[in-house]
Design a protein around this motif. Structure first.
Motif, PDB file in Angstrom:
ATOM      1  N   LEU A 114       0.821  -1.216   0.000  1.00  0.00           N
ATOM      2  CA  LEU A 114       0.000   0.000   0.000  1.00  0.00           C
ATOM      3  C   LEU A 114       0.850   1.259   0.000  1.00  0.00           C
ATOM      4  O   LEU A 114       0.463   2.270  -0.576  1.00  0.00           O
ATOM      5  CB  LEU A 114      -0.917   0.016   1.236  1.00  0.00           C
ATOM      6  N   TYR A 115       1.993   1.204   0.672  1.00  0.00           N
ATOM      7  CA  TYR A 115       2.807   2.405   0.852  1.00  0.00           C
ATOM      8  C   TYR A 115       4.248   2.101   0.445  1.00  0.00           C
ATOM      9  O   TYR A 115       5.177   2.161   1.254  1.00  0.00           O
ATOM     10  CB  TYR A 115       2.748   2.874   2.305  1.00  0.00           C
ATOM     11  N   GLY A 116       4.438   1.754  -0.814  1.00  0.00           N
ATOM     12  CA  GLY A 116       5.755   1.390  -1.303  1.00  0.00           C
ATOM     13  C   GLY A 116       6.616   2.589  -1.636  1.00  0.00           C
ATOM     14  O   GLY A 116       6.256   3.740  -1.388  1.00  0.00           O
ATOM     15  N   ASP A 117       7.781   2.304  -2.236  1.00  0.00           N
ATOM     16  CA  ASP A 117       8.727   3.370  -2.580  1.00  0.00           C
ATOM     17  C   ASP A 117       8.894   3.491  -4.090  1.00  0.00           C
ATOM     18  O   ASP A 117       9.948   3.856  -4.590  1.00  0.00           O
ATOM     19  CB  ASP A 117      10.080   3.141  -1.910  1.00  0.00           C
ATOM     20  N   GLU A 118       7.818   3.171  -4.819  1.00  0.00           N
ATOM     21  CA  GLU A 118       7.874   3.310  -6.268  1.00  0.00           C
ATOM     22  C   GLU A 118       8.075   4.769  -6.667  1.00  0.00           C
ATOM     23  O   GLU A 118       7.722   5.685  -5.912  1.00  0.00           O
ATOM     24  CB  GLU A 118       6.579   2.785  -6.912  1.00  0.00           C
ATOM     25  N   ASP A 149      -2.747  -4.501  -9.789  1.00  0.00           N
ATOM     26  CA  ASP A 149      -2.838  -5.132  -8.469  1.00  0.00           C
ATOM     27  C   ASP A 149      -2.993  -4.079  -7.376  1.00  0.00           C
ATOM     28  O   ASP A 149      -3.775  -4.248  -6.434  1.00  0.00           O
ATOM     29  CB  ASP A 149      -1.588  -5.978  -8.199  1.00  0.00           C
ATOM     30  N   GLY A 150      -2.229  -2.983  -7.494  1.00  0.00           N
ATOM     31  CA  GLY A 150      -2.323  -1.914  -6.499  1.00  0.00           C
ATOM     32  C   GLY A 150      -3.688  -1.269  -6.473  1.00  0.00           C
ATOM     33  O   GLY A 150      -4.257  -1.006  -5.408  1.00  0.00           O
ATOM     34  N   LEU A 151      -4.234  -1.016  -7.645  1.00  0.00           N
ATOM     35  CA  LEU A 151      -5.572  -0.433  -7.712  1.00  0.00           C
ATOM     36  C   LEU A 151      -6.607  -1.394  -7.140  1.00  0.00           C
ATOM     37  O   LEU A 151      -7.558  -0.977  -6.464  1.00  0.00           O
ATOM     38  CB  LEU A 151      -5.918  -0.073  -9.157  1.00  0.00           C
ATOM     39  N   GLY A 152      -6.399  -2.705  -7.386  1.00  0.00           N
ATOM     40  CA  GLY A 152      -7.347  -3.695  -6.888  1.00  0.00           C
ATOM     41  C   GLY A 152      -7.453  -3.699  -5.379  1.00  0.00           C
ATOM     42  O   GLY A 152      -8.547  -3.909  -4.821  1.00  0.00           O
ATOM     43  N   ILE A 153      -6.343  -3.454  -4.685  1.00  0.00           N
ATOM     44  CA  ILE A 153      -6.379  -3.396  -3.223  1.00  0.00           C
ATOM     45  C   ILE A 153      -7.265  -2.252  -2.757  1.00  0.00           C
ATOM     46  O   ILE A 153      -8.138  -2.412  -1.897  1.00  0.00           O
ATOM     47  CB  ILE A 153      -4.954  -3.234  -2.655  1.00  0.00           C
ATOM     48  N   VAL A 154      -7.052  -1.072  -3.339  1.00  0.00           N
ATOM     49  CA  VAL A 154      -7.811   0.111  -2.926  1.00  0.00           C
ATOM     50  C   VAL A 154      -9.281   0.008  -3.338  1.00  0.00           C
ATOM     51  O   VAL A 154     -10.159   0.570  -2.685  1.00  0.00           O
ATOM     52  CB  VAL A 154      -7.165   1.385  -3.516  1.00  0.00           C
ATOM     53  N   ALA A 155      -9.565  -0.725  -4.421  1.00  0.00           N
ATOM     54  CA  ALA A 155     -10.935  -0.863  -4.893  1.00  0.00           C
ATOM     55  C   ALA A 155     -11.742  -1.867  -4.077  1.00  0.00           C
ATOM     56  O   ALA A 155     -12.970  -1.949  -4.216  1.00  0.00           O
ATOM     57  CB  ALA A 155     -10.939  -1.279  -6.367  1.00  0.00           C
ATOM     58  N   SER A 156     -11.083  -2.611  -3.199  1.00  0.00           N
ATOM     59  CA  SER A 156     -11.757  -3.682  -2.468  1.00  0.00           C
ATOM     60  C   SER A 156     -12.665  -3.150  -1.361  1.00  0.00           C
ATOM     61  O   SER A 156     -12.433  -2.084  -0.785  1.00  0.00           O
ATOM     62  CB  SER A 156     -10.732  -4.634  -1.861  1.00  0.00           C
ATOM     63  N   GLY A 193     -17.263   8.081 -13.987  1.00  0.00           N
ATOM     64  CA  GLY A 193     -17.124   7.859 -15.418  1.00  0.00           C
ATOM     65  C   GLY A 193     -15.879   7.049 -15.732  1.00  0.00           C
ATOM     66  O   GLY A 193     -15.117   6.668 -14.843  1.00  0.00           O
ATOM     67  N   GLN A 194     -15.671   6.771 -17.011  1.00  0.00           N
ATOM     68  CA  GLN A 194     -14.526   5.978 -17.429  1.00  0.00           C
ATOM     69  C   GLN A 194     -13.305   6.864 -17.676  1.00  0.00           C
ATOM     70  O   GLN A 194     -13.380   7.846 -18.416  1.00  0.00           O
ATOM     71  CB  GLN A 194     -14.843   5.204 -18.720  1.00  0.00           C
ATOM     72  N   HIS A 195     -12.204   6.505 -17.047  1.00  0.00           N
ATOM     73  CA  HIS A 195     -10.941   7.228 -17.223  1.00  0.00           C
ATOM     74  C   HIS A 195      -9.826   6.201 -17.290  1.00  0.00           C
ATOM     75  O   HIS A 195      -9.780   5.258 -16.494  1.00  0.00           O
ATOM     76  CB  HIS A 195     -10.687   8.197 -16.068  1.00  0.00           C
ATOM     77  N   GLY A 196      -8.907   6.381 -18.219  1.00  0.00           N
ATOM     78  CA  GLY A 196      -7.774   5.487 -18.323  1.00  0.00           C
ATOM     79  C   GLY A 196      -8.190   4.053 -18.584  1.00  0.00           C
ATOM     80  O   GLY A 196      -9.200   3.769 -19.231  1.00  0.00           O
ATOM     81  N   ASP A 197      -7.395   3.099 -18.043  1.00  0.00           N
ATOM     82  CA  ASP A 197      -7.654   1.677 -18.242  1.00  0.00           C
ATOM     83  C   ASP A 197      -8.554   1.086 -17.160  1.00  0.00           C
ATOM     84  O   ASP A 197      -9.341   0.176 -17.422  1.00  0.00           O
ATOM     85  CB  ASP A 197      -6.323   0.911 -18.267  1.00  0.00           C
ATOM     86  N   GLU A 198      -8.408   1.597 -15.944  1.00  0.00           N
ATOM     87  CA  GLU A 198      -9.245   1.165 -14.814  1.00  0.00           C
ATOM     88  C   GLU A 198      -9.423   2.359 -13.892  1.00  0.00           C
ATOM     89  O   GLU A 198      -8.557   3.231 -13.812  1.00  0.00           O
ATOM     90  CB  GLU A 198      -8.574   0.043 -14.018  1.00  0.00           C
ATOM     91  N   VAL A 199     -10.525   2.374 -13.166  1.00  0.00           N
ATOM     92  CA  VAL A 199     -10.750   3.478 -12.234  1.00  0.00           C
ATOM     93  C   VAL A 199     -11.572   2.990 -11.045  1.00  0.00           C
ATOM     94  O   VAL A 199     -12.443   2.123 -11.189  1.00  0.00           O
ATOM     95  CB  VAL A 199     -11.463   4.669 -12.926  1.00  0.00           C
ATOM     96  N   ARG A 225      -5.888   3.887 -13.283  1.00  0.00           N
ATOM     97  CA  ARG A 225      -4.697   3.237 -13.844  1.00  0.00           C
ATOM     98  C   ARG A 225      -4.548   3.637 -15.296  1.00  0.00           C
ATOM     99  O   ARG A 225      -5.471   3.484 -16.093  1.00  0.00           O
ATOM    100  CB  ARG A 225      -4.788   1.711 -13.744  1.00  0.00           C
ATOM    101  N   VAL A 226      -3.384   4.168 -15.618  1.00  0.00           N
ATOM    102  CA  VAL A 226      -3.025   4.495 -16.997  1.00  0.00           C
ATOM    103  C   VAL A 226      -1.805   3.658 -17.327  1.00  0.00           C
ATOM    104  O   VAL A 226      -0.682   3.991 -16.932  1.00  0.00           O
ATOM    105  CB  VAL A 226      -2.719   5.994 -17.165  1.00  0.00           C
ATOM    106  N   ASP A 227      -2.018   2.526 -17.981  1.00  0.00           N
ATOM    107  CA  ASP A 227      -0.941   1.580 -18.249  1.00  0.00           C
ATOM    108  C   ASP A 227      -0.273   1.207 -16.928  1.00  0.00           C
ATOM    109  O   ASP A 227      -0.913   0.635 -16.049  1.00  0.00           O
ATOM    110  CB  ASP A 227       0.041   2.166 -19.267  1.00  0.00           C
ATOM    111  N   ARG A 228       0.999   1.565 -16.717  1.00  0.00           N
ATOM    112  CA  ARG A 228       1.698   1.178 -15.489  1.00  0.00           C
ATOM    113  C   ARG A 228       1.731   2.297 -14.442  1.00  0.00           C
ATOM    114  O   ARG A 228       2.432   2.170 -13.428  1.00  0.00           O
ATOM    115  CB  ARG A 228       3.120   0.715 -15.806  1.00  0.00           C
ATOM    116  N   ALA A 229       0.986   3.342 -14.674  1.00  0.00           N
ATOM    117  CA  ALA A 229       0.947   4.456 -13.724  1.00  0.00           C
ATOM    118  C   ALA A 229      -0.397   4.509 -13.007  1.00  0.00           C
ATOM    119  O   ALA A 229      -1.437   4.140 -13.565  1.00  0.00           O
ATOM    120  CB  ALA A 229       1.200   5.783 -14.444  1.00  0.00           C
ATOM    121  N   LEU A 230      -0.365   4.951 -11.764  1.00  0.00           N
ATOM    122  CA  LEU A 230      -1.580   5.161 -10.985  1.00  0.00           C
ATOM    123  C   LEU A 230      -1.725   6.653 -10.714  1.00  0.00           C
ATOM    124  O   LEU A 230      -0.834   7.283 -10.142  1.00  0.00           O
ATOM    125  CB  LEU A 230      -1.512   4.400  -9.654  1.00  0.00           C
ATOM    126  N   VAL A 231      -2.845   7.209 -11.132  1.00  0.00           N
ATOM    127  CA  VAL A 231      -3.151   8.626 -10.933  1.00  0.00           C
ATOM    128  C   VAL A 231      -4.120   8.731  -9.761  1.00  0.00           C
ATOM    129  O   VAL A 231      -5.197   8.136  -9.786  1.00  0.00           O
ATOM    130  CB  VAL A 231      -3.795   9.241 -12.191  1.00  0.00           C
TER     131      VAL A 231
END
Length: 266
Positions: A114-118, A149-156, A193-199, A225-231
C-alpha cells in the motif's frame, strides 16, 4: 458562513484527507517548502509562482529518474485552476507510519503493497477561497500488472471498510477542543465515469456542526490506472462551497490525460 468557520471545518477534514491521499509510493522529502502561490490570469504572475507550485518527487535513491519525470509531468498545476486558487505545499506531518501499518494490517496486505517506494510525485494542495482543496499524486509502477494489483487493493470492500474506521477515528481526534460535533460518517463507492484503463472512486461524507453552522464535508478519492501508472486525485468539498462534483471529475480527466501524454513521450 464566515472564513474562520470554513477554515475550522477544513482543518478537521484535513486529517481524514491525508489518510486517503497516502496510498502508493513514497512522496519523498518535502522539507524544502516553497511559499504559497496564487493563481492569476496574468502571465507575469503565473511565471513568478512556478517554483511555489513545484511537485514533490520520490527519493532519488530509490527511484528511476525517468519514471520520476513521468510522474512530475503528469501532475496538476496551479495554472489548471481559476484565478484566486492557491498552491500550498504539503508538510511532512501526514507521514504516519503507525497508521499506515494499521491500515495495511486491517486490509491484510504488507505495508509495502500500500505504501511502497515506487517512483512518484505529488502536487501541492490547491485551495480556493472556500478552503476547498484538490491535489494529485502519480505513482509509476514497474508494469501494468503491478499497477492493476495496487488499484485492486484500494478498490476492495475490505480497504473501504478499514479506511472508513480510520477516518472516523481521525476526525474524532481532530475535533477535540474545536467546539465541533460530527454526525454519522459514511463512505461509499461513487461513479466518476470511465478514465484510463481502470478506475475506482469513493467518497467520505462528514456532517459537521461548528460555531452554530451546519454543513457536510465530502472527501473524494479516485485512482485511475493508466498503463503502469496510478493517478490519484484527492478532493475536499463542503456543501456550502463552490467546488462541484463536475469540477472534480474535470480535474481527474485532466490528470489522466496528462499521464497518458507523459507515458507516450517517455
Amino acid at each position: 458562513m464566515n472564513r474562520s468557520t470554513l477554515a475550522g471545518m477544513a482543518s478537521i477534514a484535513t486529517s481524514a484527507t491525508l489518510l486517503l491521499s497516502g496510498c502508493g509510493g513514497d512522496p519523498g522529502d518535502a522539507s524544502d517548502k516553497q511559499p504559497t502561490a496564487t493563481a492569476s490570469s496574468t502571465e507575469s504572475t503565473a511565471d513568478s509562482t512556478t517554483d511555489a507550485s513545484s511537485p514533490t518527487p520520490s527519493p532519488e535513491s530509490s527511484a528511476d529518474p525517468a519514471d520520476v519525470a513521468i510522474a512530475e509531468a503528469s501532475l496538476l498545476k496551479l495554472a489548471d485552476f481559476p484565478a484566486g486558487w492557491q498552491a500550498v505545499p504539503k508538510d511532512d506531518e501526514d507521514d504516519d507510519e503507525a497508521t499506515e501499518k494499521r491500515i495495511a494490517e486491517c486490509v491484510g496486505v504488507d505495508h509495502g503493497d500500500l505504501y511502497g517506494d515506487e517512483p512518484s510525485a505529488e502536487s501541492p494542495e490547491f485551495t480556493n477561497e472556500d478552503e476547498e482543496t484538490i491535489s494529485s499524486k502519480v505513482v509509476v509502477m514497474a508494469s501494468a500488472d503491478e499497477a492493476s494489483d495496487g488499484l485492486g487493493i484500494v478498490a476492495s470492500e475490505t480497504y473501504r471498510t478499514c479506511i472508513s474506521g480510520e477516518v472516523a477515528t481521525s476526525v474524532e481526534e481532530s475535533i477535540k477542543g474545536e467546539g465541533a460535533s460530527v454526525g454519522e460518517i459514511s463512505l461509499n463507492e461513487v461513479s466518476v465515469g470511465q478514465h484510463g484503463d481502470e478506475v475506482t472512486a469513493f467518497r467520505v461524507e462528514i456532517p459537521f456542526e461548528l460555531n452554530g453552522f451546519e454543513a457536510t464535508a465530502a472527501l473524494d478519492f479516485a485512482i485511475v490506472r493508466v498503463d503502469r501508472a496510478l493517478v490519484q486525485l484527492t478532493g475536499y468539498r463542503i456543501s456550502v462551497g463552490s467546488l462541484t462534483t463536475d469540477d472534480y471529475v474535470t480535474y481527474l480527466d485532466l490528470a489522466t490525460k496528462r499521464t497518458q501524454t507523459a507515458l507516450k513521450a517517455a
